[in-house]
Enzyme design. Structure first.
Site, PDB file in Angstrom:
ATOM      1  N   HIS A 194       0.770  -1.548   0.041  1.00  0.00           N
ATOM      2  CA  HIS A 194      -0.222   0.295  -0.371  1.00  0.00           C
ATOM      3  C   HIS A 194       1.053   1.328  -0.293  1.00  0.00           C
ATOM      4  CE1 HIS A 194      -2.940  -3.052   1.548  1.00  0.00           C
ATOM      5  NE2 HIS A 194      -3.783  -1.835   0.369  1.00  0.00           N
ATOM      6  N   ILE A 195       1.705   1.126   0.817  1.00  0.00           N
ATOM      7  CA  ILE A 195       2.501   2.567   1.038  1.00  0.00           C
ATOM      8  C   ILE A 195       3.842   2.345   0.229  1.00  0.00           C
ATOM      9  CG2 ILE A 195       4.048   4.147   2.462  1.00  0.00           C
ATOM     10  CD1 ILE A 195       2.911   2.799   4.537  1.00  0.00           C
ATOM     11  N   ASP A 208       9.920  -6.253  -4.638  1.00  0.00           N
ATOM     12  CA  ASP A 208       9.172  -6.991  -3.352  1.00  0.00           C
ATOM     13  C   ASP A 208       9.190  -9.083  -3.278  1.00  0.00           C
ATOM     14  OD1 ASP A 208       6.140  -7.568  -1.981  1.00  0.00           O
ATOM     15  OD2 ASP A 208       5.890  -5.622  -2.431  1.00  0.00           O
ATOM     16  N   SER A 212       9.087   2.239   7.967  1.00  0.00           N
ATOM     17  CA  SER A 212       7.897   0.737   8.407  1.00  0.00           C
ATOM     18  C   SER A 212       7.782   0.478   9.647  1.00  0.00           C
ATOM     19  CB  SER A 212       8.238   0.128   7.416  1.00  0.00           C
ATOM     20  OG  SER A 212      10.108  -0.371   7.635  1.00  0.00           O
ATOM     21  N   ASP A 244      12.229   6.532  11.593  1.00  0.00           N
ATOM     22  CA  ASP A 244      10.728   7.399  12.212  1.00  0.00           C
ATOM     23  C   ASP A 244      10.391   5.615  13.400  1.00  0.00           C
ATOM     24  OD1 ASP A 244       8.339   9.092  12.131  1.00  0.00           O
ATOM     25  OD2 ASP A 244       7.113   6.843  11.567  1.00  0.00           O
ATOM     26  N   GLU A 248      10.437   1.764  21.223  1.00  0.00           N
ATOM     27  CA  GLU A 248       9.930   2.899  21.400  1.00  0.00           C
ATOM     28  C   GLU A 248       8.637   2.864  23.585  1.00  0.00           C
ATOM     29  OE1 GLU A 248       7.788   3.202  18.645  1.00  0.00           O
ATOM     30  OE2 GLU A 248       9.065   2.826  16.762  1.00  0.00           O
ATOM     31  N   HIS A 276       7.736   8.051  15.200  1.00  0.00           N
ATOM     32  CA  HIS A 276       6.866   7.238  15.144  1.00  0.00           C
ATOM     33  C   HIS A 276       5.754   8.199  14.787  1.00  0.00           C
ATOM     34  CE1 HIS A 276       5.365   2.532  14.982  1.00  0.00           C
ATOM     35  NE2 HIS A 276       4.856   3.369  14.287  1.00  0.00           N
ATOM     36  N   GLY A 293       2.764   8.262  10.239  1.00  0.00           N
ATOM     37  CA  GLY A 293       0.931   8.026   9.584  1.00  0.00           C
ATOM     38  C   GLY A 293      -0.205   8.618  10.247  1.00  0.00           C
TER      39      GLY A 293
HETATM   40  N1  LIG Z   1       5.728   4.763  10.742  1.00  0.00           N
HETATM   41  C1  LIG Z   1       4.360   4.893  10.757  1.00  0.00           C
HETATM   42  O1  LIG Z   1       3.716   5.885  11.405  1.00  0.00           O
HETATM   43  C2  LIG Z   1       3.834   3.432   9.584  1.00  0.00           C
HETATM   44  C3  LIG Z   1       2.078   4.002   9.479  1.00  0.00           C
HETATM   45  C4  LIG Z   1       1.514   3.033   8.814  1.00  0.00           C
HETATM   46  C5  LIG Z   1       2.609   2.134   8.290  1.00  0.00           C
HETATM   47  N2  LIG Z   1       3.720   1.650   8.934  1.00  0.00           N
HETATM   48  C6  LIG Z   1       4.812   0.068   8.236  1.00  0.00           C
HETATM   49  O2  LIG Z   1       4.897   0.166   7.026  1.00  0.00           O
HETATM   50  C7  LIG Z   1       4.790  -0.998   7.066  1.00  0.00           C
HETATM   51  C8  LIG Z   1       4.059  -1.566   5.568  1.00  0.00           C
HETATM   52  O3  LIG Z   1       2.689  -0.929   5.477  1.00  0.00           O
HETATM   53  P1  LIG Z   1       1.892  -1.387   4.337  1.00  0.00           P
HETATM   54  O4  LIG Z   1       0.663  -0.660   4.476  1.00  0.00           O
HETATM   55  O5  LIG Z   1       2.221  -0.596   2.876  1.00  0.00           O
HETATM   56  O6  LIG Z   1       1.661  -3.123   3.920  1.00  0.00           O
HETATM   57  P2  LIG Z   1       1.400  -3.862   3.327  1.00  0.00           P
HETATM   58  O7  LIG Z   1       1.381  -4.515   3.647  1.00  0.00           O
HETATM   59  O8  LIG Z   1       0.968  -3.183   2.294  1.00  0.00           O
HETATM   60  O9  LIG Z   1       2.976  -3.578   2.057  1.00  0.00           O
HETATM   61  C9  LIG Z   1       3.855  -4.588   1.868  1.00  0.00           C
HETATM   62  C10 LIG Z   1       4.292  -4.859   1.526  1.00  0.00           C
HETATM   63  O10 LIG Z   1       5.760  -5.817   1.617  1.00  0.00           O
HETATM   64  C11 LIG Z   1       6.088  -6.890   0.384  1.00  0.00           C
HETATM   65  N3  LIG Z   1       7.035  -7.929   1.984  1.00  0.00           N
HETATM   66  C12 LIG Z   1       7.427  -8.947   2.661  1.00  0.00           C
HETATM   67  N4  LIG Z   1       8.248  -9.026   2.470  1.00  0.00           N
HETATM   68  C13 LIG Z   1       9.511  -8.179   2.361  1.00  0.00           C
HETATM   69  C14 LIG Z   1      10.490  -8.974   2.046  1.00  0.00           C
HETATM   70  N5  LIG Z   1      10.872  -9.464   3.019  1.00  0.00           N
HETATM   71  N6  LIG Z   1      11.734  -8.103   0.786  1.00  0.00           N
HETATM   72  C15 LIG Z   1      10.708  -7.121   0.477  1.00  0.00           C
HETATM   73  N7  LIG Z   1       9.239  -7.260   0.129  1.00  0.00           N
HETATM   74  C16 LIG Z   1       8.553  -7.608   1.250  1.00  0.00           C
HETATM   75  C17 LIG Z   1       5.040  -7.373   1.012  1.00  0.00           C
HETATM   76  O11 LIG Z   1       5.535  -8.251  -0.068  1.00  0.00           O
HETATM   77  C18 LIG Z   1       4.188  -6.241   0.196  1.00  0.00           C
HETATM   78  O12 LIG Z   1       4.236  -5.598  -0.304  1.00  0.00           O
HETATM   79  C19 LIG Z   1       4.635  -2.062   7.311  1.00  0.00           C
HETATM   80  O13 LIG Z   1       5.724  -2.282   7.902  1.00  0.00           O
HETATM   81  C20 LIG Z   1       3.498  -1.171   8.225  1.00  0.00           C
HETATM   82  O14 LIG Z   1       3.376  -1.449  10.048  1.00  0.00           O
HETATM   83  C21 LIG Z   1       4.048   2.412   9.452  1.00  0.00           C
END
Ligand SMILES: NC(=O)c1ccc[n+]([C@@H]2O[C@H](COP(=O)([O-])OP(=O)(O)OC[C@H]3O[C@@H](n4cnc5c(N)ncnc54)[C@H](O)[C@@H]3O)[C@@H](O)[C@H]2O)c1
Length: 411
Positions: A163-164, A183, A241, A266, A271, A294, A297
């Site tokens: 997603h991100i 990915d 992440s 972040d 934490e 952090h 988001g």
């Molecule tokens: N800092 C913040 O405030 C904040 C806010 C939202 C999300 N996040 C974090 O951001 C990250 C991504 O969120 P998202 O919503 O995009 O998740 P998502 O599940 O939509 O996407 C994650 C992607 O990573 C891929 N992936 C998994 N293992 C992998 C690997 N070993 N190598 C390469 N790719 C791999 C998956 O196939 C998937 O496409 C998550 O860890 C989430 O917790 C942080």
């Protein structure tokens, strides 16, 4: 307003309790459904919580309220729980599952907020922006162009194109960055974003590397000294992440030795639980390093979007029985079917349940128009649309089955 089976229940009788200042966007969704909402800004203590939810049909919480088995079991009318946040650790998901209560959250409502901050930080790192600002705040005039770059034409490598990651790719391309991504699953590239076969290939080819993977055994310490050594001299690393993905000591060493040009972080391996002084990190005080608590988001837009998304999911469960977005429940989604009677049965996952229920329906000479069953190790969730008005009788007889946990009917 969520489409529903017509006139299935007096809508005002559905009681919703929202705690911890859940965004008002949620209340607007419930108001449109004519549900009765009680909204509190605080997270009540255990006794008050139990009293509040004793006759509630829906409860909405954020991260502070702990919903453990005794409170869940005491809420006899509870249909579902909404976590108006990303995490769901504050709820005993296993107990809720056994009690037949699905729990919903909003894992992707802050996607855009994170993606925008990544873009801001790519530019800020490229211009050493925060260091210049800190110097001027301290009364020091330090004008320079050396080591400062436009991002146009540079390469951004995205690890984790979910997603991100994919949103970052779209935004980055609009700034003229060349975008590579890696990915573990095959993903449809957005615009001219280009997949690469391995993390090593991505690291070697990128001026900026941004990580957007989940926390898994594979991603733990995914970027350590060996990976950092593959990045071009002067490249920048961003991790918004999960804190366990990067070895921060190795990152600090690469920055101190000027092998990397900067970093934005972040999230951290550990934490603090609340705001205040005393945070420690090997990255503190290093040049061209952006450290944030952090917050990637954390925006008002994300809160509003979370309010709407979770409230919509709860209404879809009440009105249609949909559990597609639940975190602890077998997933079922069927569109509303006007003119039919929809039976929703949650039962213990033991052999023979479907046989018993189908026998009840056939004894009553009803015709099943649609039937869907999904199970997990503990429970089964059955949704079926009947063509005849047998709802009261069917409901009584299915409810009396020893395997039934909860049964509802919508018509
Ligand atoms: N800092 C913040 O405030 C904040 C806010 C939202 C999300 N996040 C974090 O951001 C990250 C991504 O969120 P998202 O919503 O995009 O998740 P998502 O599940 O939509 O996407 C994650 C992607 O990573 C891929 N992936 C998994 N293992 C992998 C690997 N070993 N190598 C390469 N790719 C791999 C998956 O196939 C998937 O496409 C998550 O860890 C989430 O917790 C942080």
């Amino acid at each position: 307003m969520v489409e529903t089976q017509p006139s299935s229940f007096p809508r005002e009788s559905i009681k919703v309790v929202l705690l911890e200042n859940v965004h008002e966007s949620a209340e607007a969704v419930f108001a449109a459904e004519r549900f009765t909402v009680t909204r509190l800004s605080s997270s009540p203590g255990d006794a008050e919580l139990r009293a509040l939810i004793a006759d509630a049909h829906l409860i909405g919480i954020r991260s502070k309220t702990q919903l453990r088995e005794p409170a869940l079991a005491g809420a006899r009318r509870l249909l579902a729980v909404g976590c108006f946040c990303i995490g769901t650790n504050q709820v005993d998901l296993e107990a809720a599952n056994r009690l037949g209560v699905p729990v919903f959250n909003a894992p992707f409502s802050n996607t855009r907020s994170v993606a925008e901050l990544v873009i801001a930080e790519v530019i800020a790192l490229s211009r050493q922006l925060l260091d210049r600002s800190t110097e001027v705040h301290a009364g020091r005039w330090h004008k320079l162009s050396e080591g400062c770059h436009e991002v146009r034409g540079k390469t951004l490598g995205i690890v984790g194109y979910g997603h991100i990651g994919s949103q970052v790719g779209v935004l980055a391309e609009s700034l003229g960055l060349r975008v590579l991504f890696h990915d573990i699953r095959s993903c449809l590239p957005m615009g001219n974003n280009r997949p690469v076969a391995s993390l090593d290939e991505l690291l070697a080819a990128s001026d900026f590397v941004t990580l957007h993977v989940p926390e898994t055994p594979d991603t733990r310490n995914m970027v350590r000294a060996e990976q950092l050594a593959r990045m071009p001299r002067g490249a920048c690393l961003l991790n918004l992440s999960r804190g366990t993905v990067v070895d921060l000591e190795a990152l600090a060493a690469a920055l101190r030795e000027h092998r990397l040009g900067g970093a934005a972080v972040d999230v951290y391996p550990t934490e603090p639980e609340r705001n205040g002084p005393g945070f420690e990190s090997p990255l503190r005080g290093l040049a061209n390093v952006i450290l944030t608590p952090h917050v990637a988001g954390s925006t008002e837009e994300a809160q509003e979007s979370i309010g709407r998304e979770v409230a919509d999911a709860l209404c879809k469960f009440v009105n249609q029985g949909t559990t597609a977005q639940a975190v602890n429940f077998p997933a079922i989604e069927l569109p509303p079917s006007p003119g039919t009677h929809r039976i929703l049965n949650i039962h213990r996952n033991v052999p023979g349940v479907l046989r018993d229920i189908n026998r009840i329906i056939s004894d009553l000479n009803a015709n099943i128009e649609r039937q869907v069953l999904a199970t997990d190790p503990n429970i089964g969730y059955l949704m079926m649309d009947l063509d005849a008005d047998l709802s009261a009788e069917v409901l009584d007889r299915i409810t009396l089955l020893p395997t039934s946990i909860r049964t509802r009917v919508l018509w």
